[in-house]
Design a protein around this motif. Sequence first.
Motif, short mmCIF file in Angstrom:
data_model
loop_
_atom_site.label_atom_id
_atom_site.label_comp_id
_atom_site.label_asym_id
_atom_site.label_seq_id
_atom_site.Cartn_x
_atom_site.Cartn_y
_atom_site.Cartn_z
N ASP A 55 -5.73 23.28 -1.40
CA ASP A 55 -6.50 24.09 -2.33
C ASP A 55 -7.52 23.27 -3.13
OD1 ASP A 55 -4.71 22.73 -3.93
OD2 ASP A 55 -3.65 24.51 -4.60
N TRP A 56 -7.52 21.97 -2.99
CA TRP A 56 -8.45 21.06 -3.65
C TRP A 56 -8.48 21.21 -5.16
CZ3 TRP A 56 -9.61 16.81 -1.44
CH2 TRP A 56 -9.57 16.74 -0.06
N ASP A 57 -7.31 21.38 -5.73
CA ASP A 57 -7.19 21.30 -7.17
C ASP A 57 -7.23 19.83 -7.58
OD1 ASP A 57 -6.95 24.02 -7.50
OD2 ASP A 57 -4.76 24.00 -7.48
N CYS A 58 -7.40 19.57 -8.87
CA CYS A 58 -7.36 18.21 -9.38
C CYS A 58 -5.91 17.73 -9.43
CB CYS A 58 -7.97 18.13 -10.77
SG CYS A 58 -9.73 18.40 -10.76
N TRP A 59 -5.67 16.50 -9.01
CA TRP A 59 -4.34 15.92 -8.97
C TRP A 59 -4.35 14.66 -9.82
CZ3 TRP A 59 -2.46 11.29 -6.60
CH2 TRP A 59 -1.08 11.23 -6.46
N LEU A 60 -3.43 14.56 -10.77
CA LEU A 60 -3.30 13.42 -11.67
C LEU A 60 -1.89 12.88 -11.53
CD1 LEU A 60 -4.54 11.79 -14.09
CD2 LEU A 60 -3.45 13.50 -15.57
N ALA A 61 -1.75 11.56 -11.40
CA ALA A 61 -0.43 10.97 -11.25
C ALA A 61 -0.37 9.63 -11.96
CB ALA A 61 -0.09 10.78 -9.77
N TYR A 92 4.73 3.58 -6.79
CA TYR A 92 5.62 4.74 -6.65
C TYR A 92 5.39 5.72 -7.79
CZ TYR A 92 7.95 2.33 -2.89
OH TYR A 92 8.22 1.71 -1.69
N VAL A 93 5.23 6.99 -7.46
CA VAL A 93 4.90 8.03 -8.44
C VAL A 93 6.03 8.19 -9.46
CG1 VAL A 93 4.42 10.49 -8.75
CG2 VAL A 93 3.37 9.25 -6.84
N GLN A 94 5.66 8.12 -10.72
CA GLN A 94 6.59 8.38 -11.82
C GLN A 94 6.49 9.83 -12.28
OE1 GLN A 94 5.33 5.19 -14.47
NE2 GLN A 94 7.14 4.03 -13.88
N TRP A 95 5.27 10.35 -12.31
CA TRP A 95 5.03 11.77 -12.58
C TRP A 95 3.70 12.17 -11.99
CZ3 TRP A 95 0.57 12.59 -15.17
CH2 TRP A 95 0.16 11.66 -16.11
N GLU A 96 3.53 13.48 -11.76
CA GLU A 96 2.27 14.01 -11.24
C GLU A 96 2.05 15.41 -11.77
OE1 GLU A 96 2.28 14.79 -6.93
OE2 GLU A 96 4.44 14.50 -7.02
N ARG A 97 0.78 15.79 -11.89
CA ARG A 97 0.40 17.12 -12.35
C ARG A 97 -0.78 17.61 -11.51
NH1 ARG A 97 4.20 15.66 -14.77
NH2 ARG A 97 4.71 15.80 -16.97
N GLY A 144 0.77 -2.70 -16.15
CA GLY A 144 0.59 -2.85 -14.72
C GLY A 144 0.77 -1.58 -13.90
N ASP A 145 1.13 -0.48 -14.56
CA ASP A 145 1.22 0.81 -13.86
C ASP A 145 -0.19 1.31 -13.54
OD1 ASP A 145 3.93 0.60 -14.31
OD2 ASP A 145 4.00 2.13 -15.86
N PHE A 146 -0.29 2.39 -12.76
CA PHE A 146 -1.58 2.95 -12.39
C PHE A 146 -1.64 4.44 -12.72
CE2 PHE A 146 -1.00 -0.63 -9.48
CZ PHE A 146 -2.19 -1.32 -9.68
N ILE A 147 -2.80 4.89 -13.17
CA ILE A 147 -3.11 6.31 -13.33
C ILE A 147 -4.10 6.65 -12.22
CG2 ILE A 147 -4.07 8.10 -14.81
CD1 ILE A 147 -1.55 6.85 -15.99
N LEU A 148 -3.78 7.66 -11.41
CA LEU A 148 -4.62 8.05 -10.27
C LEU A 148 -5.14 9.46 -10.47
CD1 LEU A 148 -2.19 6.92 -7.42
CD2 LEU A 148 -4.08 5.61 -8.40
N LEU A 149 -6.38 9.69 -10.06
CA LEU A 149 -6.99 11.01 -10.08
C LEU A 149 -7.55 11.29 -8.69
CD1 LEU A 149 -7.96 13.52 -11.67
CD2 LEU A 149 -10.08 12.26 -12.10
N GLY A 150 -7.29 12.49 -8.20
CA GLY A 150 -7.79 12.86 -6.89
C GLY A 150 -7.81 14.35 -6.69
N GLY A 151 -8.03 14.75 -5.46
CA GLY A 151 -8.05 16.16 -5.10
C GLY A 151 -6.83 16.50 -4.28
N ASN A 189 0.85 -1.18 0.00
CA ASN A 189 0.00 0.00 0.00
C ASN A 189 0.89 1.23 0.00
OD1 ASN A 189 -0.26 1.33 2.95
ND2 ASN A 189 0.04 -0.89 3.16
N GLN A 190 0.36 2.32 -0.56
CA GLN A 190 1.08 3.58 -0.66
C GLN A 190 0.14 4.71 -0.29
OE1 GLN A 190 4.18 4.33 -1.28
NE2 GLN A 190 4.97 2.41 -2.05
N THR A 191 0.67 5.73 0.35
CA THR A 191 -0.09 6.96 0.57
C THR A 191 0.55 8.07 -0.26
OG1 THR A 191 1.20 7.58 2.52
CG2 THR A 191 -0.84 6.34 2.90
N TYR A 192 -0.27 9.07 -0.58
CA TYR A 192 0.16 10.16 -1.44
C TYR A 192 -0.17 11.48 -0.75
CZ TYR A 192 0.30 6.25 -4.55
OH TYR A 192 0.57 5.02 -5.08
#
Length: 89
Positions: free
Chosen positions: A62-68, A75-80, A51-58, A33-36
Amino acid sequence: GGLAIIGYTASFGEDEWKGWLVKTNATGHVEWNQTYGNSGSLSSIVQTANGDFILLGGKSGDWDCWLAKTNATGYVQWERTYGGPEFEV
């Protein structure tokens, strides 16, 4: 086999909510398990063909949209971050 489960937690001794990704095996036992810290919660997940994952959250604060994009072990490879001065999630 197995499942990827998303949500949020403050159960790891942190003062803020963090996005949480849990990977289980086919019988439901936790493999990892991982926390972000950049995300307050995770709302969507897609597993890629390799087998990688694309994650979407807040994003916390500031509750902007977070994509990783993570590797197959979370383990995060990139995030925006996307958004402006108002609530986007």
